[in-house]
Scaffold this motif. Structure first.
Motif, short mmCIF file in Angstrom:
data_model
loop_
_atom_site.label_atom_id
_atom_site.label_comp_id
_atom_site.label_asym_id
_atom_site.label_seq_id
_atom_site.Cartn_x
_atom_site.Cartn_y
_atom_site.Cartn_z
N LEU A 90 53.24 4.01 10.49
CA LEU A 90 52.01 4.91 11.03
C LEU A 90 52.33 5.51 12.23
O LEU A 90 53.41 5.01 13.01
N SER A 91 51.48 6.44 12.86
CA SER A 91 51.84 6.93 13.94
C SER A 91 51.16 5.68 15.08
O SER A 91 50.35 5.07 14.62
N PHE A 92 51.98 5.57 16.10
CA PHE A 92 51.70 4.27 16.99
C PHE A 92 51.82 4.78 18.14
O PHE A 92 52.21 5.77 18.56
N LYS A 93 51.62 3.75 19.32
CA LYS A 93 51.73 4.08 20.77
C LYS A 93 52.93 3.34 21.33
O LYS A 93 53.20 2.12 20.80
N VAL A 94 53.67 3.67 22.19
CA VAL A 94 54.72 3.22 23.02
C VAL A 94 54.09 2.91 24.43
O VAL A 94 53.43 3.62 24.84
N VAL A 95 53.68 1.55 24.64
CA VAL A 95 52.94 1.34 25.76
C VAL A 95 53.90 0.39 26.82
O VAL A 95 54.91 -0.23 26.68
N SER A 96 53.41 0.42 28.24
CA SER A 96 53.83 -0.54 28.96
C SER A 96 52.69 -0.76 30.01
O SER A 96 51.48 -0.52 29.46
N ASN A 97 52.70 -1.76 30.99
CA ASN A 97 51.55 -2.14 31.52
C ASN A 97 50.46 -1.10 32.03
O ASN A 97 49.40 -1.17 32.23
N ASP A 98 51.17 -0.04 32.35
CA ASP A 98 50.39 1.16 33.20
C ASP A 98 50.40 2.52 32.36
O ASP A 98 49.74 3.30 32.89
N SER A 99 51.11 2.69 31.33
CA SER A 99 51.14 4.06 30.45
C SER A 99 51.38 3.81 29.20
O SER A 99 51.74 2.54 28.62
N GLU A 100 51.08 4.67 28.50
CA GLU A 100 51.36 4.67 27.25
C GLU A 100 51.36 6.36 26.46
O GLU A 100 51.08 7.32 27.06
N VAL A 101 52.18 6.51 25.47
CA VAL A 101 52.46 7.68 24.69
C VAL A 101 52.30 7.62 23.31
O VAL A 101 52.95 6.34 22.96
N THR A 102 51.71 8.50 22.54
CA THR A 102 51.56 8.25 20.97
C THR A 102 52.89 9.15 20.47
O THR A 102 53.44 9.61 20.83
N VAL A 103 53.14 8.30 19.27
CA VAL A 103 54.34 8.62 18.55
C VAL A 103 53.85 9.07 17.43
O VAL A 103 53.32 8.50 16.56
N ASP A 104 53.95 10.26 17.03
CA ASP A 104 53.52 11.10 15.95
C ASP A 104 54.47 11.05 14.90
O ASP A 104 55.66 11.62 14.92
N VAL A 105 54.33 10.43 13.74
CA VAL A 105 55.32 10.05 12.77
C VAL A 105 55.21 10.67 11.73
O VAL A 105 54.15 10.75 11.12
N LYS A 232 66.72 -5.01 25.56
CA LYS A 232 66.80 -6.15 26.19
C LYS A 232 66.04 -5.91 27.74
O LYS A 232 65.77 -7.10 28.27
N LEU A 233 65.95 -4.74 28.28
CA LEU A 233 65.47 -4.55 29.65
C LEU A 233 63.95 -4.51 29.80
O LEU A 233 63.51 -4.32 30.91
N ILE A 234 63.34 -4.26 28.62
CA ILE A 234 61.92 -4.12 28.62
C ILE A 234 61.15 -5.49 29.22
O ILE A 234 61.15 -6.44 28.52
N PRO A 235 60.47 -5.21 30.21
CA PRO A 235 59.69 -6.45 30.66
C PRO A 235 58.39 -6.68 29.74
O PRO A 235 58.02 -5.97 29.04
N PRO A 236 58.12 -7.90 29.81
CA PRO A 236 57.06 -8.35 29.03
C PRO A 236 55.61 -7.50 29.58
O PRO A 236 55.58 -7.10 30.50
N ALA A 237 54.76 -6.99 28.49
CA ALA A 237 53.63 -6.50 28.79
C ALA A 237 52.22 -7.09 28.39
O ALA A 237 52.36 -8.15 27.41
N VAL A 238 51.22 -6.92 28.70
CA VAL A 238 49.80 -7.59 28.23
C VAL A 238 49.77 -7.21 26.81
O VAL A 238 49.86 -6.17 26.40
N PRO A 239 49.79 -8.30 26.08
CA PRO A 239 49.94 -8.28 24.65
C PRO A 239 48.75 -7.57 24.20
O PRO A 239 47.54 -7.38 24.65
N VAL A 240 48.86 -6.49 22.95
CA VAL A 240 47.92 -5.81 22.55
C VAL A 240 47.39 -6.79 21.41
O VAL A 240 48.26 -7.08 20.88
#
Length: 254
Positions: A90-105, A232-240
């Motif tokens: 599906l199209s989905f979002k890549v998120v961090s704690n303060d930002s997001e961008v939609t992936v148009d698949v 490996k470097l991606i910090p934990p994010a608030v779970p969705v």
């Protein structure tokens, strides 16, 4: 599980495109950086309102790949046989704690390289219940099989004539018949919510000024740390959570 040629080629691609965390992408794209360029964006996976459910393990995520096989062995001494591979994203979002961008698949063009989440054993057809069943942690554990309500439709939709459900091992009640027939197996690969994810795609700015990642031709999506080292470097994010998301079954591409 050694990397197949698909995964090692993908690893080369990810190695060749510098990773950009989603918050940096969003910040810098405001100044026009990255727009219309092919980039590797890394963050955590989130949904845009819908999730897929895998047909046997019934795990939810934004992308699912299922490889179906007939295992070797059995009374006929048959060979291991690959039957088919089904993929949906599906199209989905890549998120961090303060930002997001939609992936148009564009799922007919985009490549999915996903870690295996579950090995599915003892896939059999139950004509009394009108469904497929699977279960257990190894072959032959037929007492552990449970109904998988959407699996028969999935198999019918995706087998492409290689293995119609009518050919599958049938069980009735608790008994097995058709002794020469080996129950099918499958491996499911699910890109789950909150997974660290890396996407190679082209950054676009919509007419409303919103950013999106165009994941079409030559795009790759992975949650495999062996393919995209930056995961490996991606910090934990608030779970969705999947709360409020529509749950969809896998369907062949239009």
């Amino acid at each position: 599980d050694h990397m197949g040629c698909g995964a090692s080629n993908a690893a080369k691609e990810f190695h060749g495109v510098d990773p950009v965390p989603v918050s940096e992408l969003v910040g810098r794209a405001g100044f026009g950086d990255f727009v219309d360029q092919r980039v590797q964006v890394v963050g955590r996976a989130a949904h845009t309102g819908s999730v897929l459910e895998s047909p046997f393990g019934q795990q939810k995520g934004v992308a699912v790949k299922v490889s179906a096989i007939t295992p070797s062995g059995g009374p006929g001494g048959g060979a291991h046989k690959r039957l088919f591979t089904a993929k949906n994203c599906l199209s989905f979002k890549v998120v961090s704690n303060d930002s997001e961008v939609t992936v148009d698949v564009d799922q007919s063009k985009c490549k999915l390289v996903l870690d295996a989440t579950e090995k599915i054993f003892n896939i059999v057809r139950d004509d009394d219940a009108g469904c497929l069943k699977s279960g257990g942690t190894g072959p032959g554990q037929f007492s552990k099989v449970l109904p998988r309500p959407h699996a028969l439709q999935f198999w019918a939709d995706f087998n492409n004539g290689t293995d119609p459900p009518s050919r599958m091992t049938a069980v009735s009640g608790s008994g097995m018949n058709c002794g020469l027939n080996r129950p099918r197996e499958a491996t499911e690969h699910v890109l789950k919510l909150n997974d660290a994810v890396a996407v190679i795609g082209v950054i676009r700015k919509t007419s409303e000024g919103l950013l999106k990642i165009d994941a079409g031709e030559e795009s790759i999506i992975t949650n495999s740390h062996s393919v995209a080292k930056a995961l490996k470097l991606i910090p934990p994010a608030v779970p969705v959570s999947e709360e409020g998301a529509d749950v969809l079954q896998m369907r062949p591409h239009e």
